[in-house]
Design an enzyme around this catalytic site. Structure first.
Site, PDB file in Angstrom:
ATOM      1  N   THR A   4      -8.493 -14.623  -5.092  1.00  0.00           N
ATOM      2  CA  THR A   4      -9.127 -13.641  -6.127  1.00  0.00           C
ATOM      3  C   THR A   4      -8.439 -12.212  -5.810  1.00  0.00           C
ATOM      4  O   THR A   4      -8.213 -11.882  -4.331  1.00  0.00           O
ATOM      5  CB  THR A   4     -10.534 -13.450  -5.866  1.00  0.00           C
ATOM      6  OG1 THR A   4     -10.936 -14.627  -6.079  1.00  0.00           O
ATOM      7  CG2 THR A   4     -11.267 -12.262  -6.634  1.00  0.00           C
ATOM      8  N   ARG A   9     -18.825 -23.711 -13.765  1.00  0.00           N
ATOM      9  CA  ARG A   9     -19.336 -22.954 -12.460  1.00  0.00           C
ATOM     10  C   ARG A   9     -18.840 -21.571 -12.261  1.00  0.00           C
ATOM     11  O   ARG A   9     -17.734 -21.115 -12.906  1.00  0.00           O
ATOM     12  CB  ARG A   9     -18.349 -23.461 -11.346  1.00  0.00           C
ATOM     13  CG  ARG A   9     -18.762 -23.073  -9.879  1.00  0.00           C
ATOM     14  CD  ARG A   9     -17.196 -22.032  -9.591  1.00  0.00           C
ATOM     15  NE  ARG A   9     -17.150 -21.643  -8.068  1.00  0.00           N
ATOM     16  CZ  ARG A   9     -16.959 -20.855  -7.419  1.00  0.00           C
ATOM     17  NH1 ARG A   9     -15.851 -20.252  -8.336  1.00  0.00           N
ATOM     18  NH2 ARG A   9     -16.745 -20.544  -6.235  1.00  0.00           N
ATOM     19  N   THR A  21     -13.222 -12.105  -1.166  1.00  0.00           N
ATOM     20  CA  THR A  21     -12.525 -13.390  -1.602  1.00  0.00           C
ATOM     21  C   THR A  21     -12.793 -14.493  -0.802  1.00  0.00           C
ATOM     22  O   THR A  21     -13.156 -14.534   0.324  1.00  0.00           O
ATOM     23  CB  THR A  21     -11.145 -12.941  -1.467  1.00  0.00           C
ATOM     24  OG1 THR A  21     -10.082 -14.048  -2.010  1.00  0.00           O
ATOM     25  CG2 THR A  21     -10.499 -12.625  -0.210  1.00  0.00           C
ATOM     26  N   GLY A  25     -16.579 -18.655  -2.816  1.00  0.00           N
ATOM     27  CA  GLY A  25     -17.769 -17.944  -3.626  1.00  0.00           C
ATOM     28  C   GLY A  25     -19.261 -18.257  -3.160  1.00  0.00           C
ATOM     29  O   GLY A  25     -20.140 -17.326  -3.114  1.00  0.00           O
TER      30      GLY A  25
HETATM   31  C1  SD4 Z   1     -14.528 -17.759  -6.103  1.00  0.00           C
HETATM   32  N1  SD4 Z   1     -14.397 -16.125  -4.533  1.00  0.00           N
HETATM   33  O1  SD4 Z   1     -14.314 -18.063  -7.557  1.00  0.00           O
HETATM   34  C2  SD4 Z   1     -13.645 -16.587  -5.760  1.00  0.00           C
HETATM   35  C3  SD4 Z   1     -12.402 -17.353  -5.284  1.00  0.00           C
HETATM   36  C4  SD4 Z   1     -11.398 -16.572  -4.281  1.00  0.00           C
HETATM   37  O2  SD4 Z   1      -9.761 -16.179  -3.200  1.00  0.00           O
HETATM   38  O3  SD4 Z   1     -11.966 -15.628  -3.939  1.00  0.00           O
HETATM   39  N2  SD4 Z   1     -10.524 -16.653  -3.834  1.00  0.00           N
HETATM   40  O4  SD4 Z   1     -15.242 -18.382  -5.540  1.00  0.00           O
END
Ligand code: SD4
Length: 329
Positions: A190, A218, A241, A244
């Site tokens: 993210t 989700r 990040t 999640g």
């Molecule tokens: C999630 N936190 O959808 C996000 C994915 C993410 O680095 O951060 N990836 O869970």
């Protein structure tokens, strides 16, 4: 992804005098030391994103505009397979996006499980500015975006489709990547952005396509105010990040900001939030979590569960990647 590993050694000797540089094994931490304006973003795609933010900040612009501009760069980049256009799809082959934005006054907007819109961050900003609500999801978020003038687009790229088809044929399980650095197609990354402008206004943004091959429907931490992003204009901000689900269970970004309110430095607060997960959540060893925090005085801190997390920092002197210390070695 290779450039993630290339940042070490970029710090010149002169730079060491300007910034506090501390070494832990082969890891460096740079502190901004109160320079304003400043922008920080997660991962190496943060470098390009920060450039867009900087175009706003260096002209004395608003941190919210800077954070949104940064997020839009990554959302539009088909090579970033974890955010916006080009993001890897869910188990059903659908690209579903999560994003949120927050300003220095505590205003917030968010979209979750949004399909077909390339710039969820801008939809989140409209939710914040034009509706009495904080969060819109799924079809409702799409309808809102379309009625606000956003275009319906196909967000799945040939590369993402190919990766999904391969996963469907060979794997069909959902597994977060432990060490992202070793993956050809990392399945989460993210972008979270924190911008502090020349007037001391701190704003943040967070946008993602979420975990690749997640169950349809989700939603992760990224669009949840307090989980993927939290900003308190009198204290500081934090973004998250990684997996999640673990961030949501501990309301990680809110926790980091609260710890800063109680006197911890951004670095200490991020570290404590990661330790909290390790202490409470079974199976944490299988996950990456990265926190990045910026206080209103321009101090930066970050900490992750696994090695390999890094953030991009830009101020008037430097634009670079910073490697982050981790709980696991
Ligand atoms: C999630 N936190 O959808 C996000 C994915 C993410 O680095 O951060 N990836 O869970």
């Amino acid at each position: 992804m290779n450039s993630r590993r290339n940042f070490i050694g970029k710090l010149g000797a002169g730079m060491a005098g300007l910034f506090m540089v501390s070494r832990v094994k082969d890891v460096y931490a740079i502190n901004n030391q109160g320079r304003l304006p400043v922008v920080v973003s997660t991962w190496n795609h943060g470098l390009k994103a920060n450039d867009a933010a900087w175009d706003v900040l260096r002209q004395g612009g608003y941190a919210l505009d800077a954070a949104e501009a940064a997020a839009r760069i990554t959302e539009a980049d088909p090579e970033v397979i974890t955010v916006g256009y080009g993001g890897l799809p869910d188990a059903n082959g659908k690209v579903t996006l999560d994003a949120c934005i927050m300003d220095e006054r505590g205003n917030a907007g968010s979209v979750a499980f949004l399909e077909h819109i390339k710039h969820p961050i801008s939809v989140a900003r409209l939710v914040m500015e034009k509706t009495p609500h904080v969060m819109l999801t799924g079809k409702g978020a799409l309808d809102f975006a379309l009625s606000s003038g956003f275009k319906k687009e196909n967000l799945i790229t040939p590369l993402a489709k190919k990766a999904w088809k391969k996963w469907r044929k060979e794997d069909r399980t959902f597994k977060p990547v432990i060490n992202i650095e070793n993956e050809i197609l990392p399945n989460h990354d993210t972008i979270g952005i924190l911008a502090l402008d020349a007037q001391g206004r701190l704003c943040g943004a967070c946008t993602t396509s979420g975990m690749a091959y997640k169950l349809h429907g989700r939603v992760g931490d990224s669009p949840i105010i307090g989980a993927g992003l939290y900003v308190d204009g009198e204290i500081g901000g934090a973004v998250a990040t990684g997996s999640g689900e673990l961030v949501m269970k501990t309301l990680g970004s809110f926790l980091v900001v609260e710890l800063m309110r109680n006197g911890m430095s951004p670095e200490e607060a991020c570290k404590e939030a990661v330790h909290r997960i390790a202490a409470k959540i079974e199976g944490y060893e299988q996950h990456q979590i990265g926190y990045l925090a910026l206080d209103i005085h321009g101090n930066i801190g970050s900490f992750s569960m696994q090695p390999g997390f890094e953030y991009a920092l830009k101020n008037d002197l430097v634009s670079d990647l910073v490697k982050v210390n981790s709980y696991m070695r």
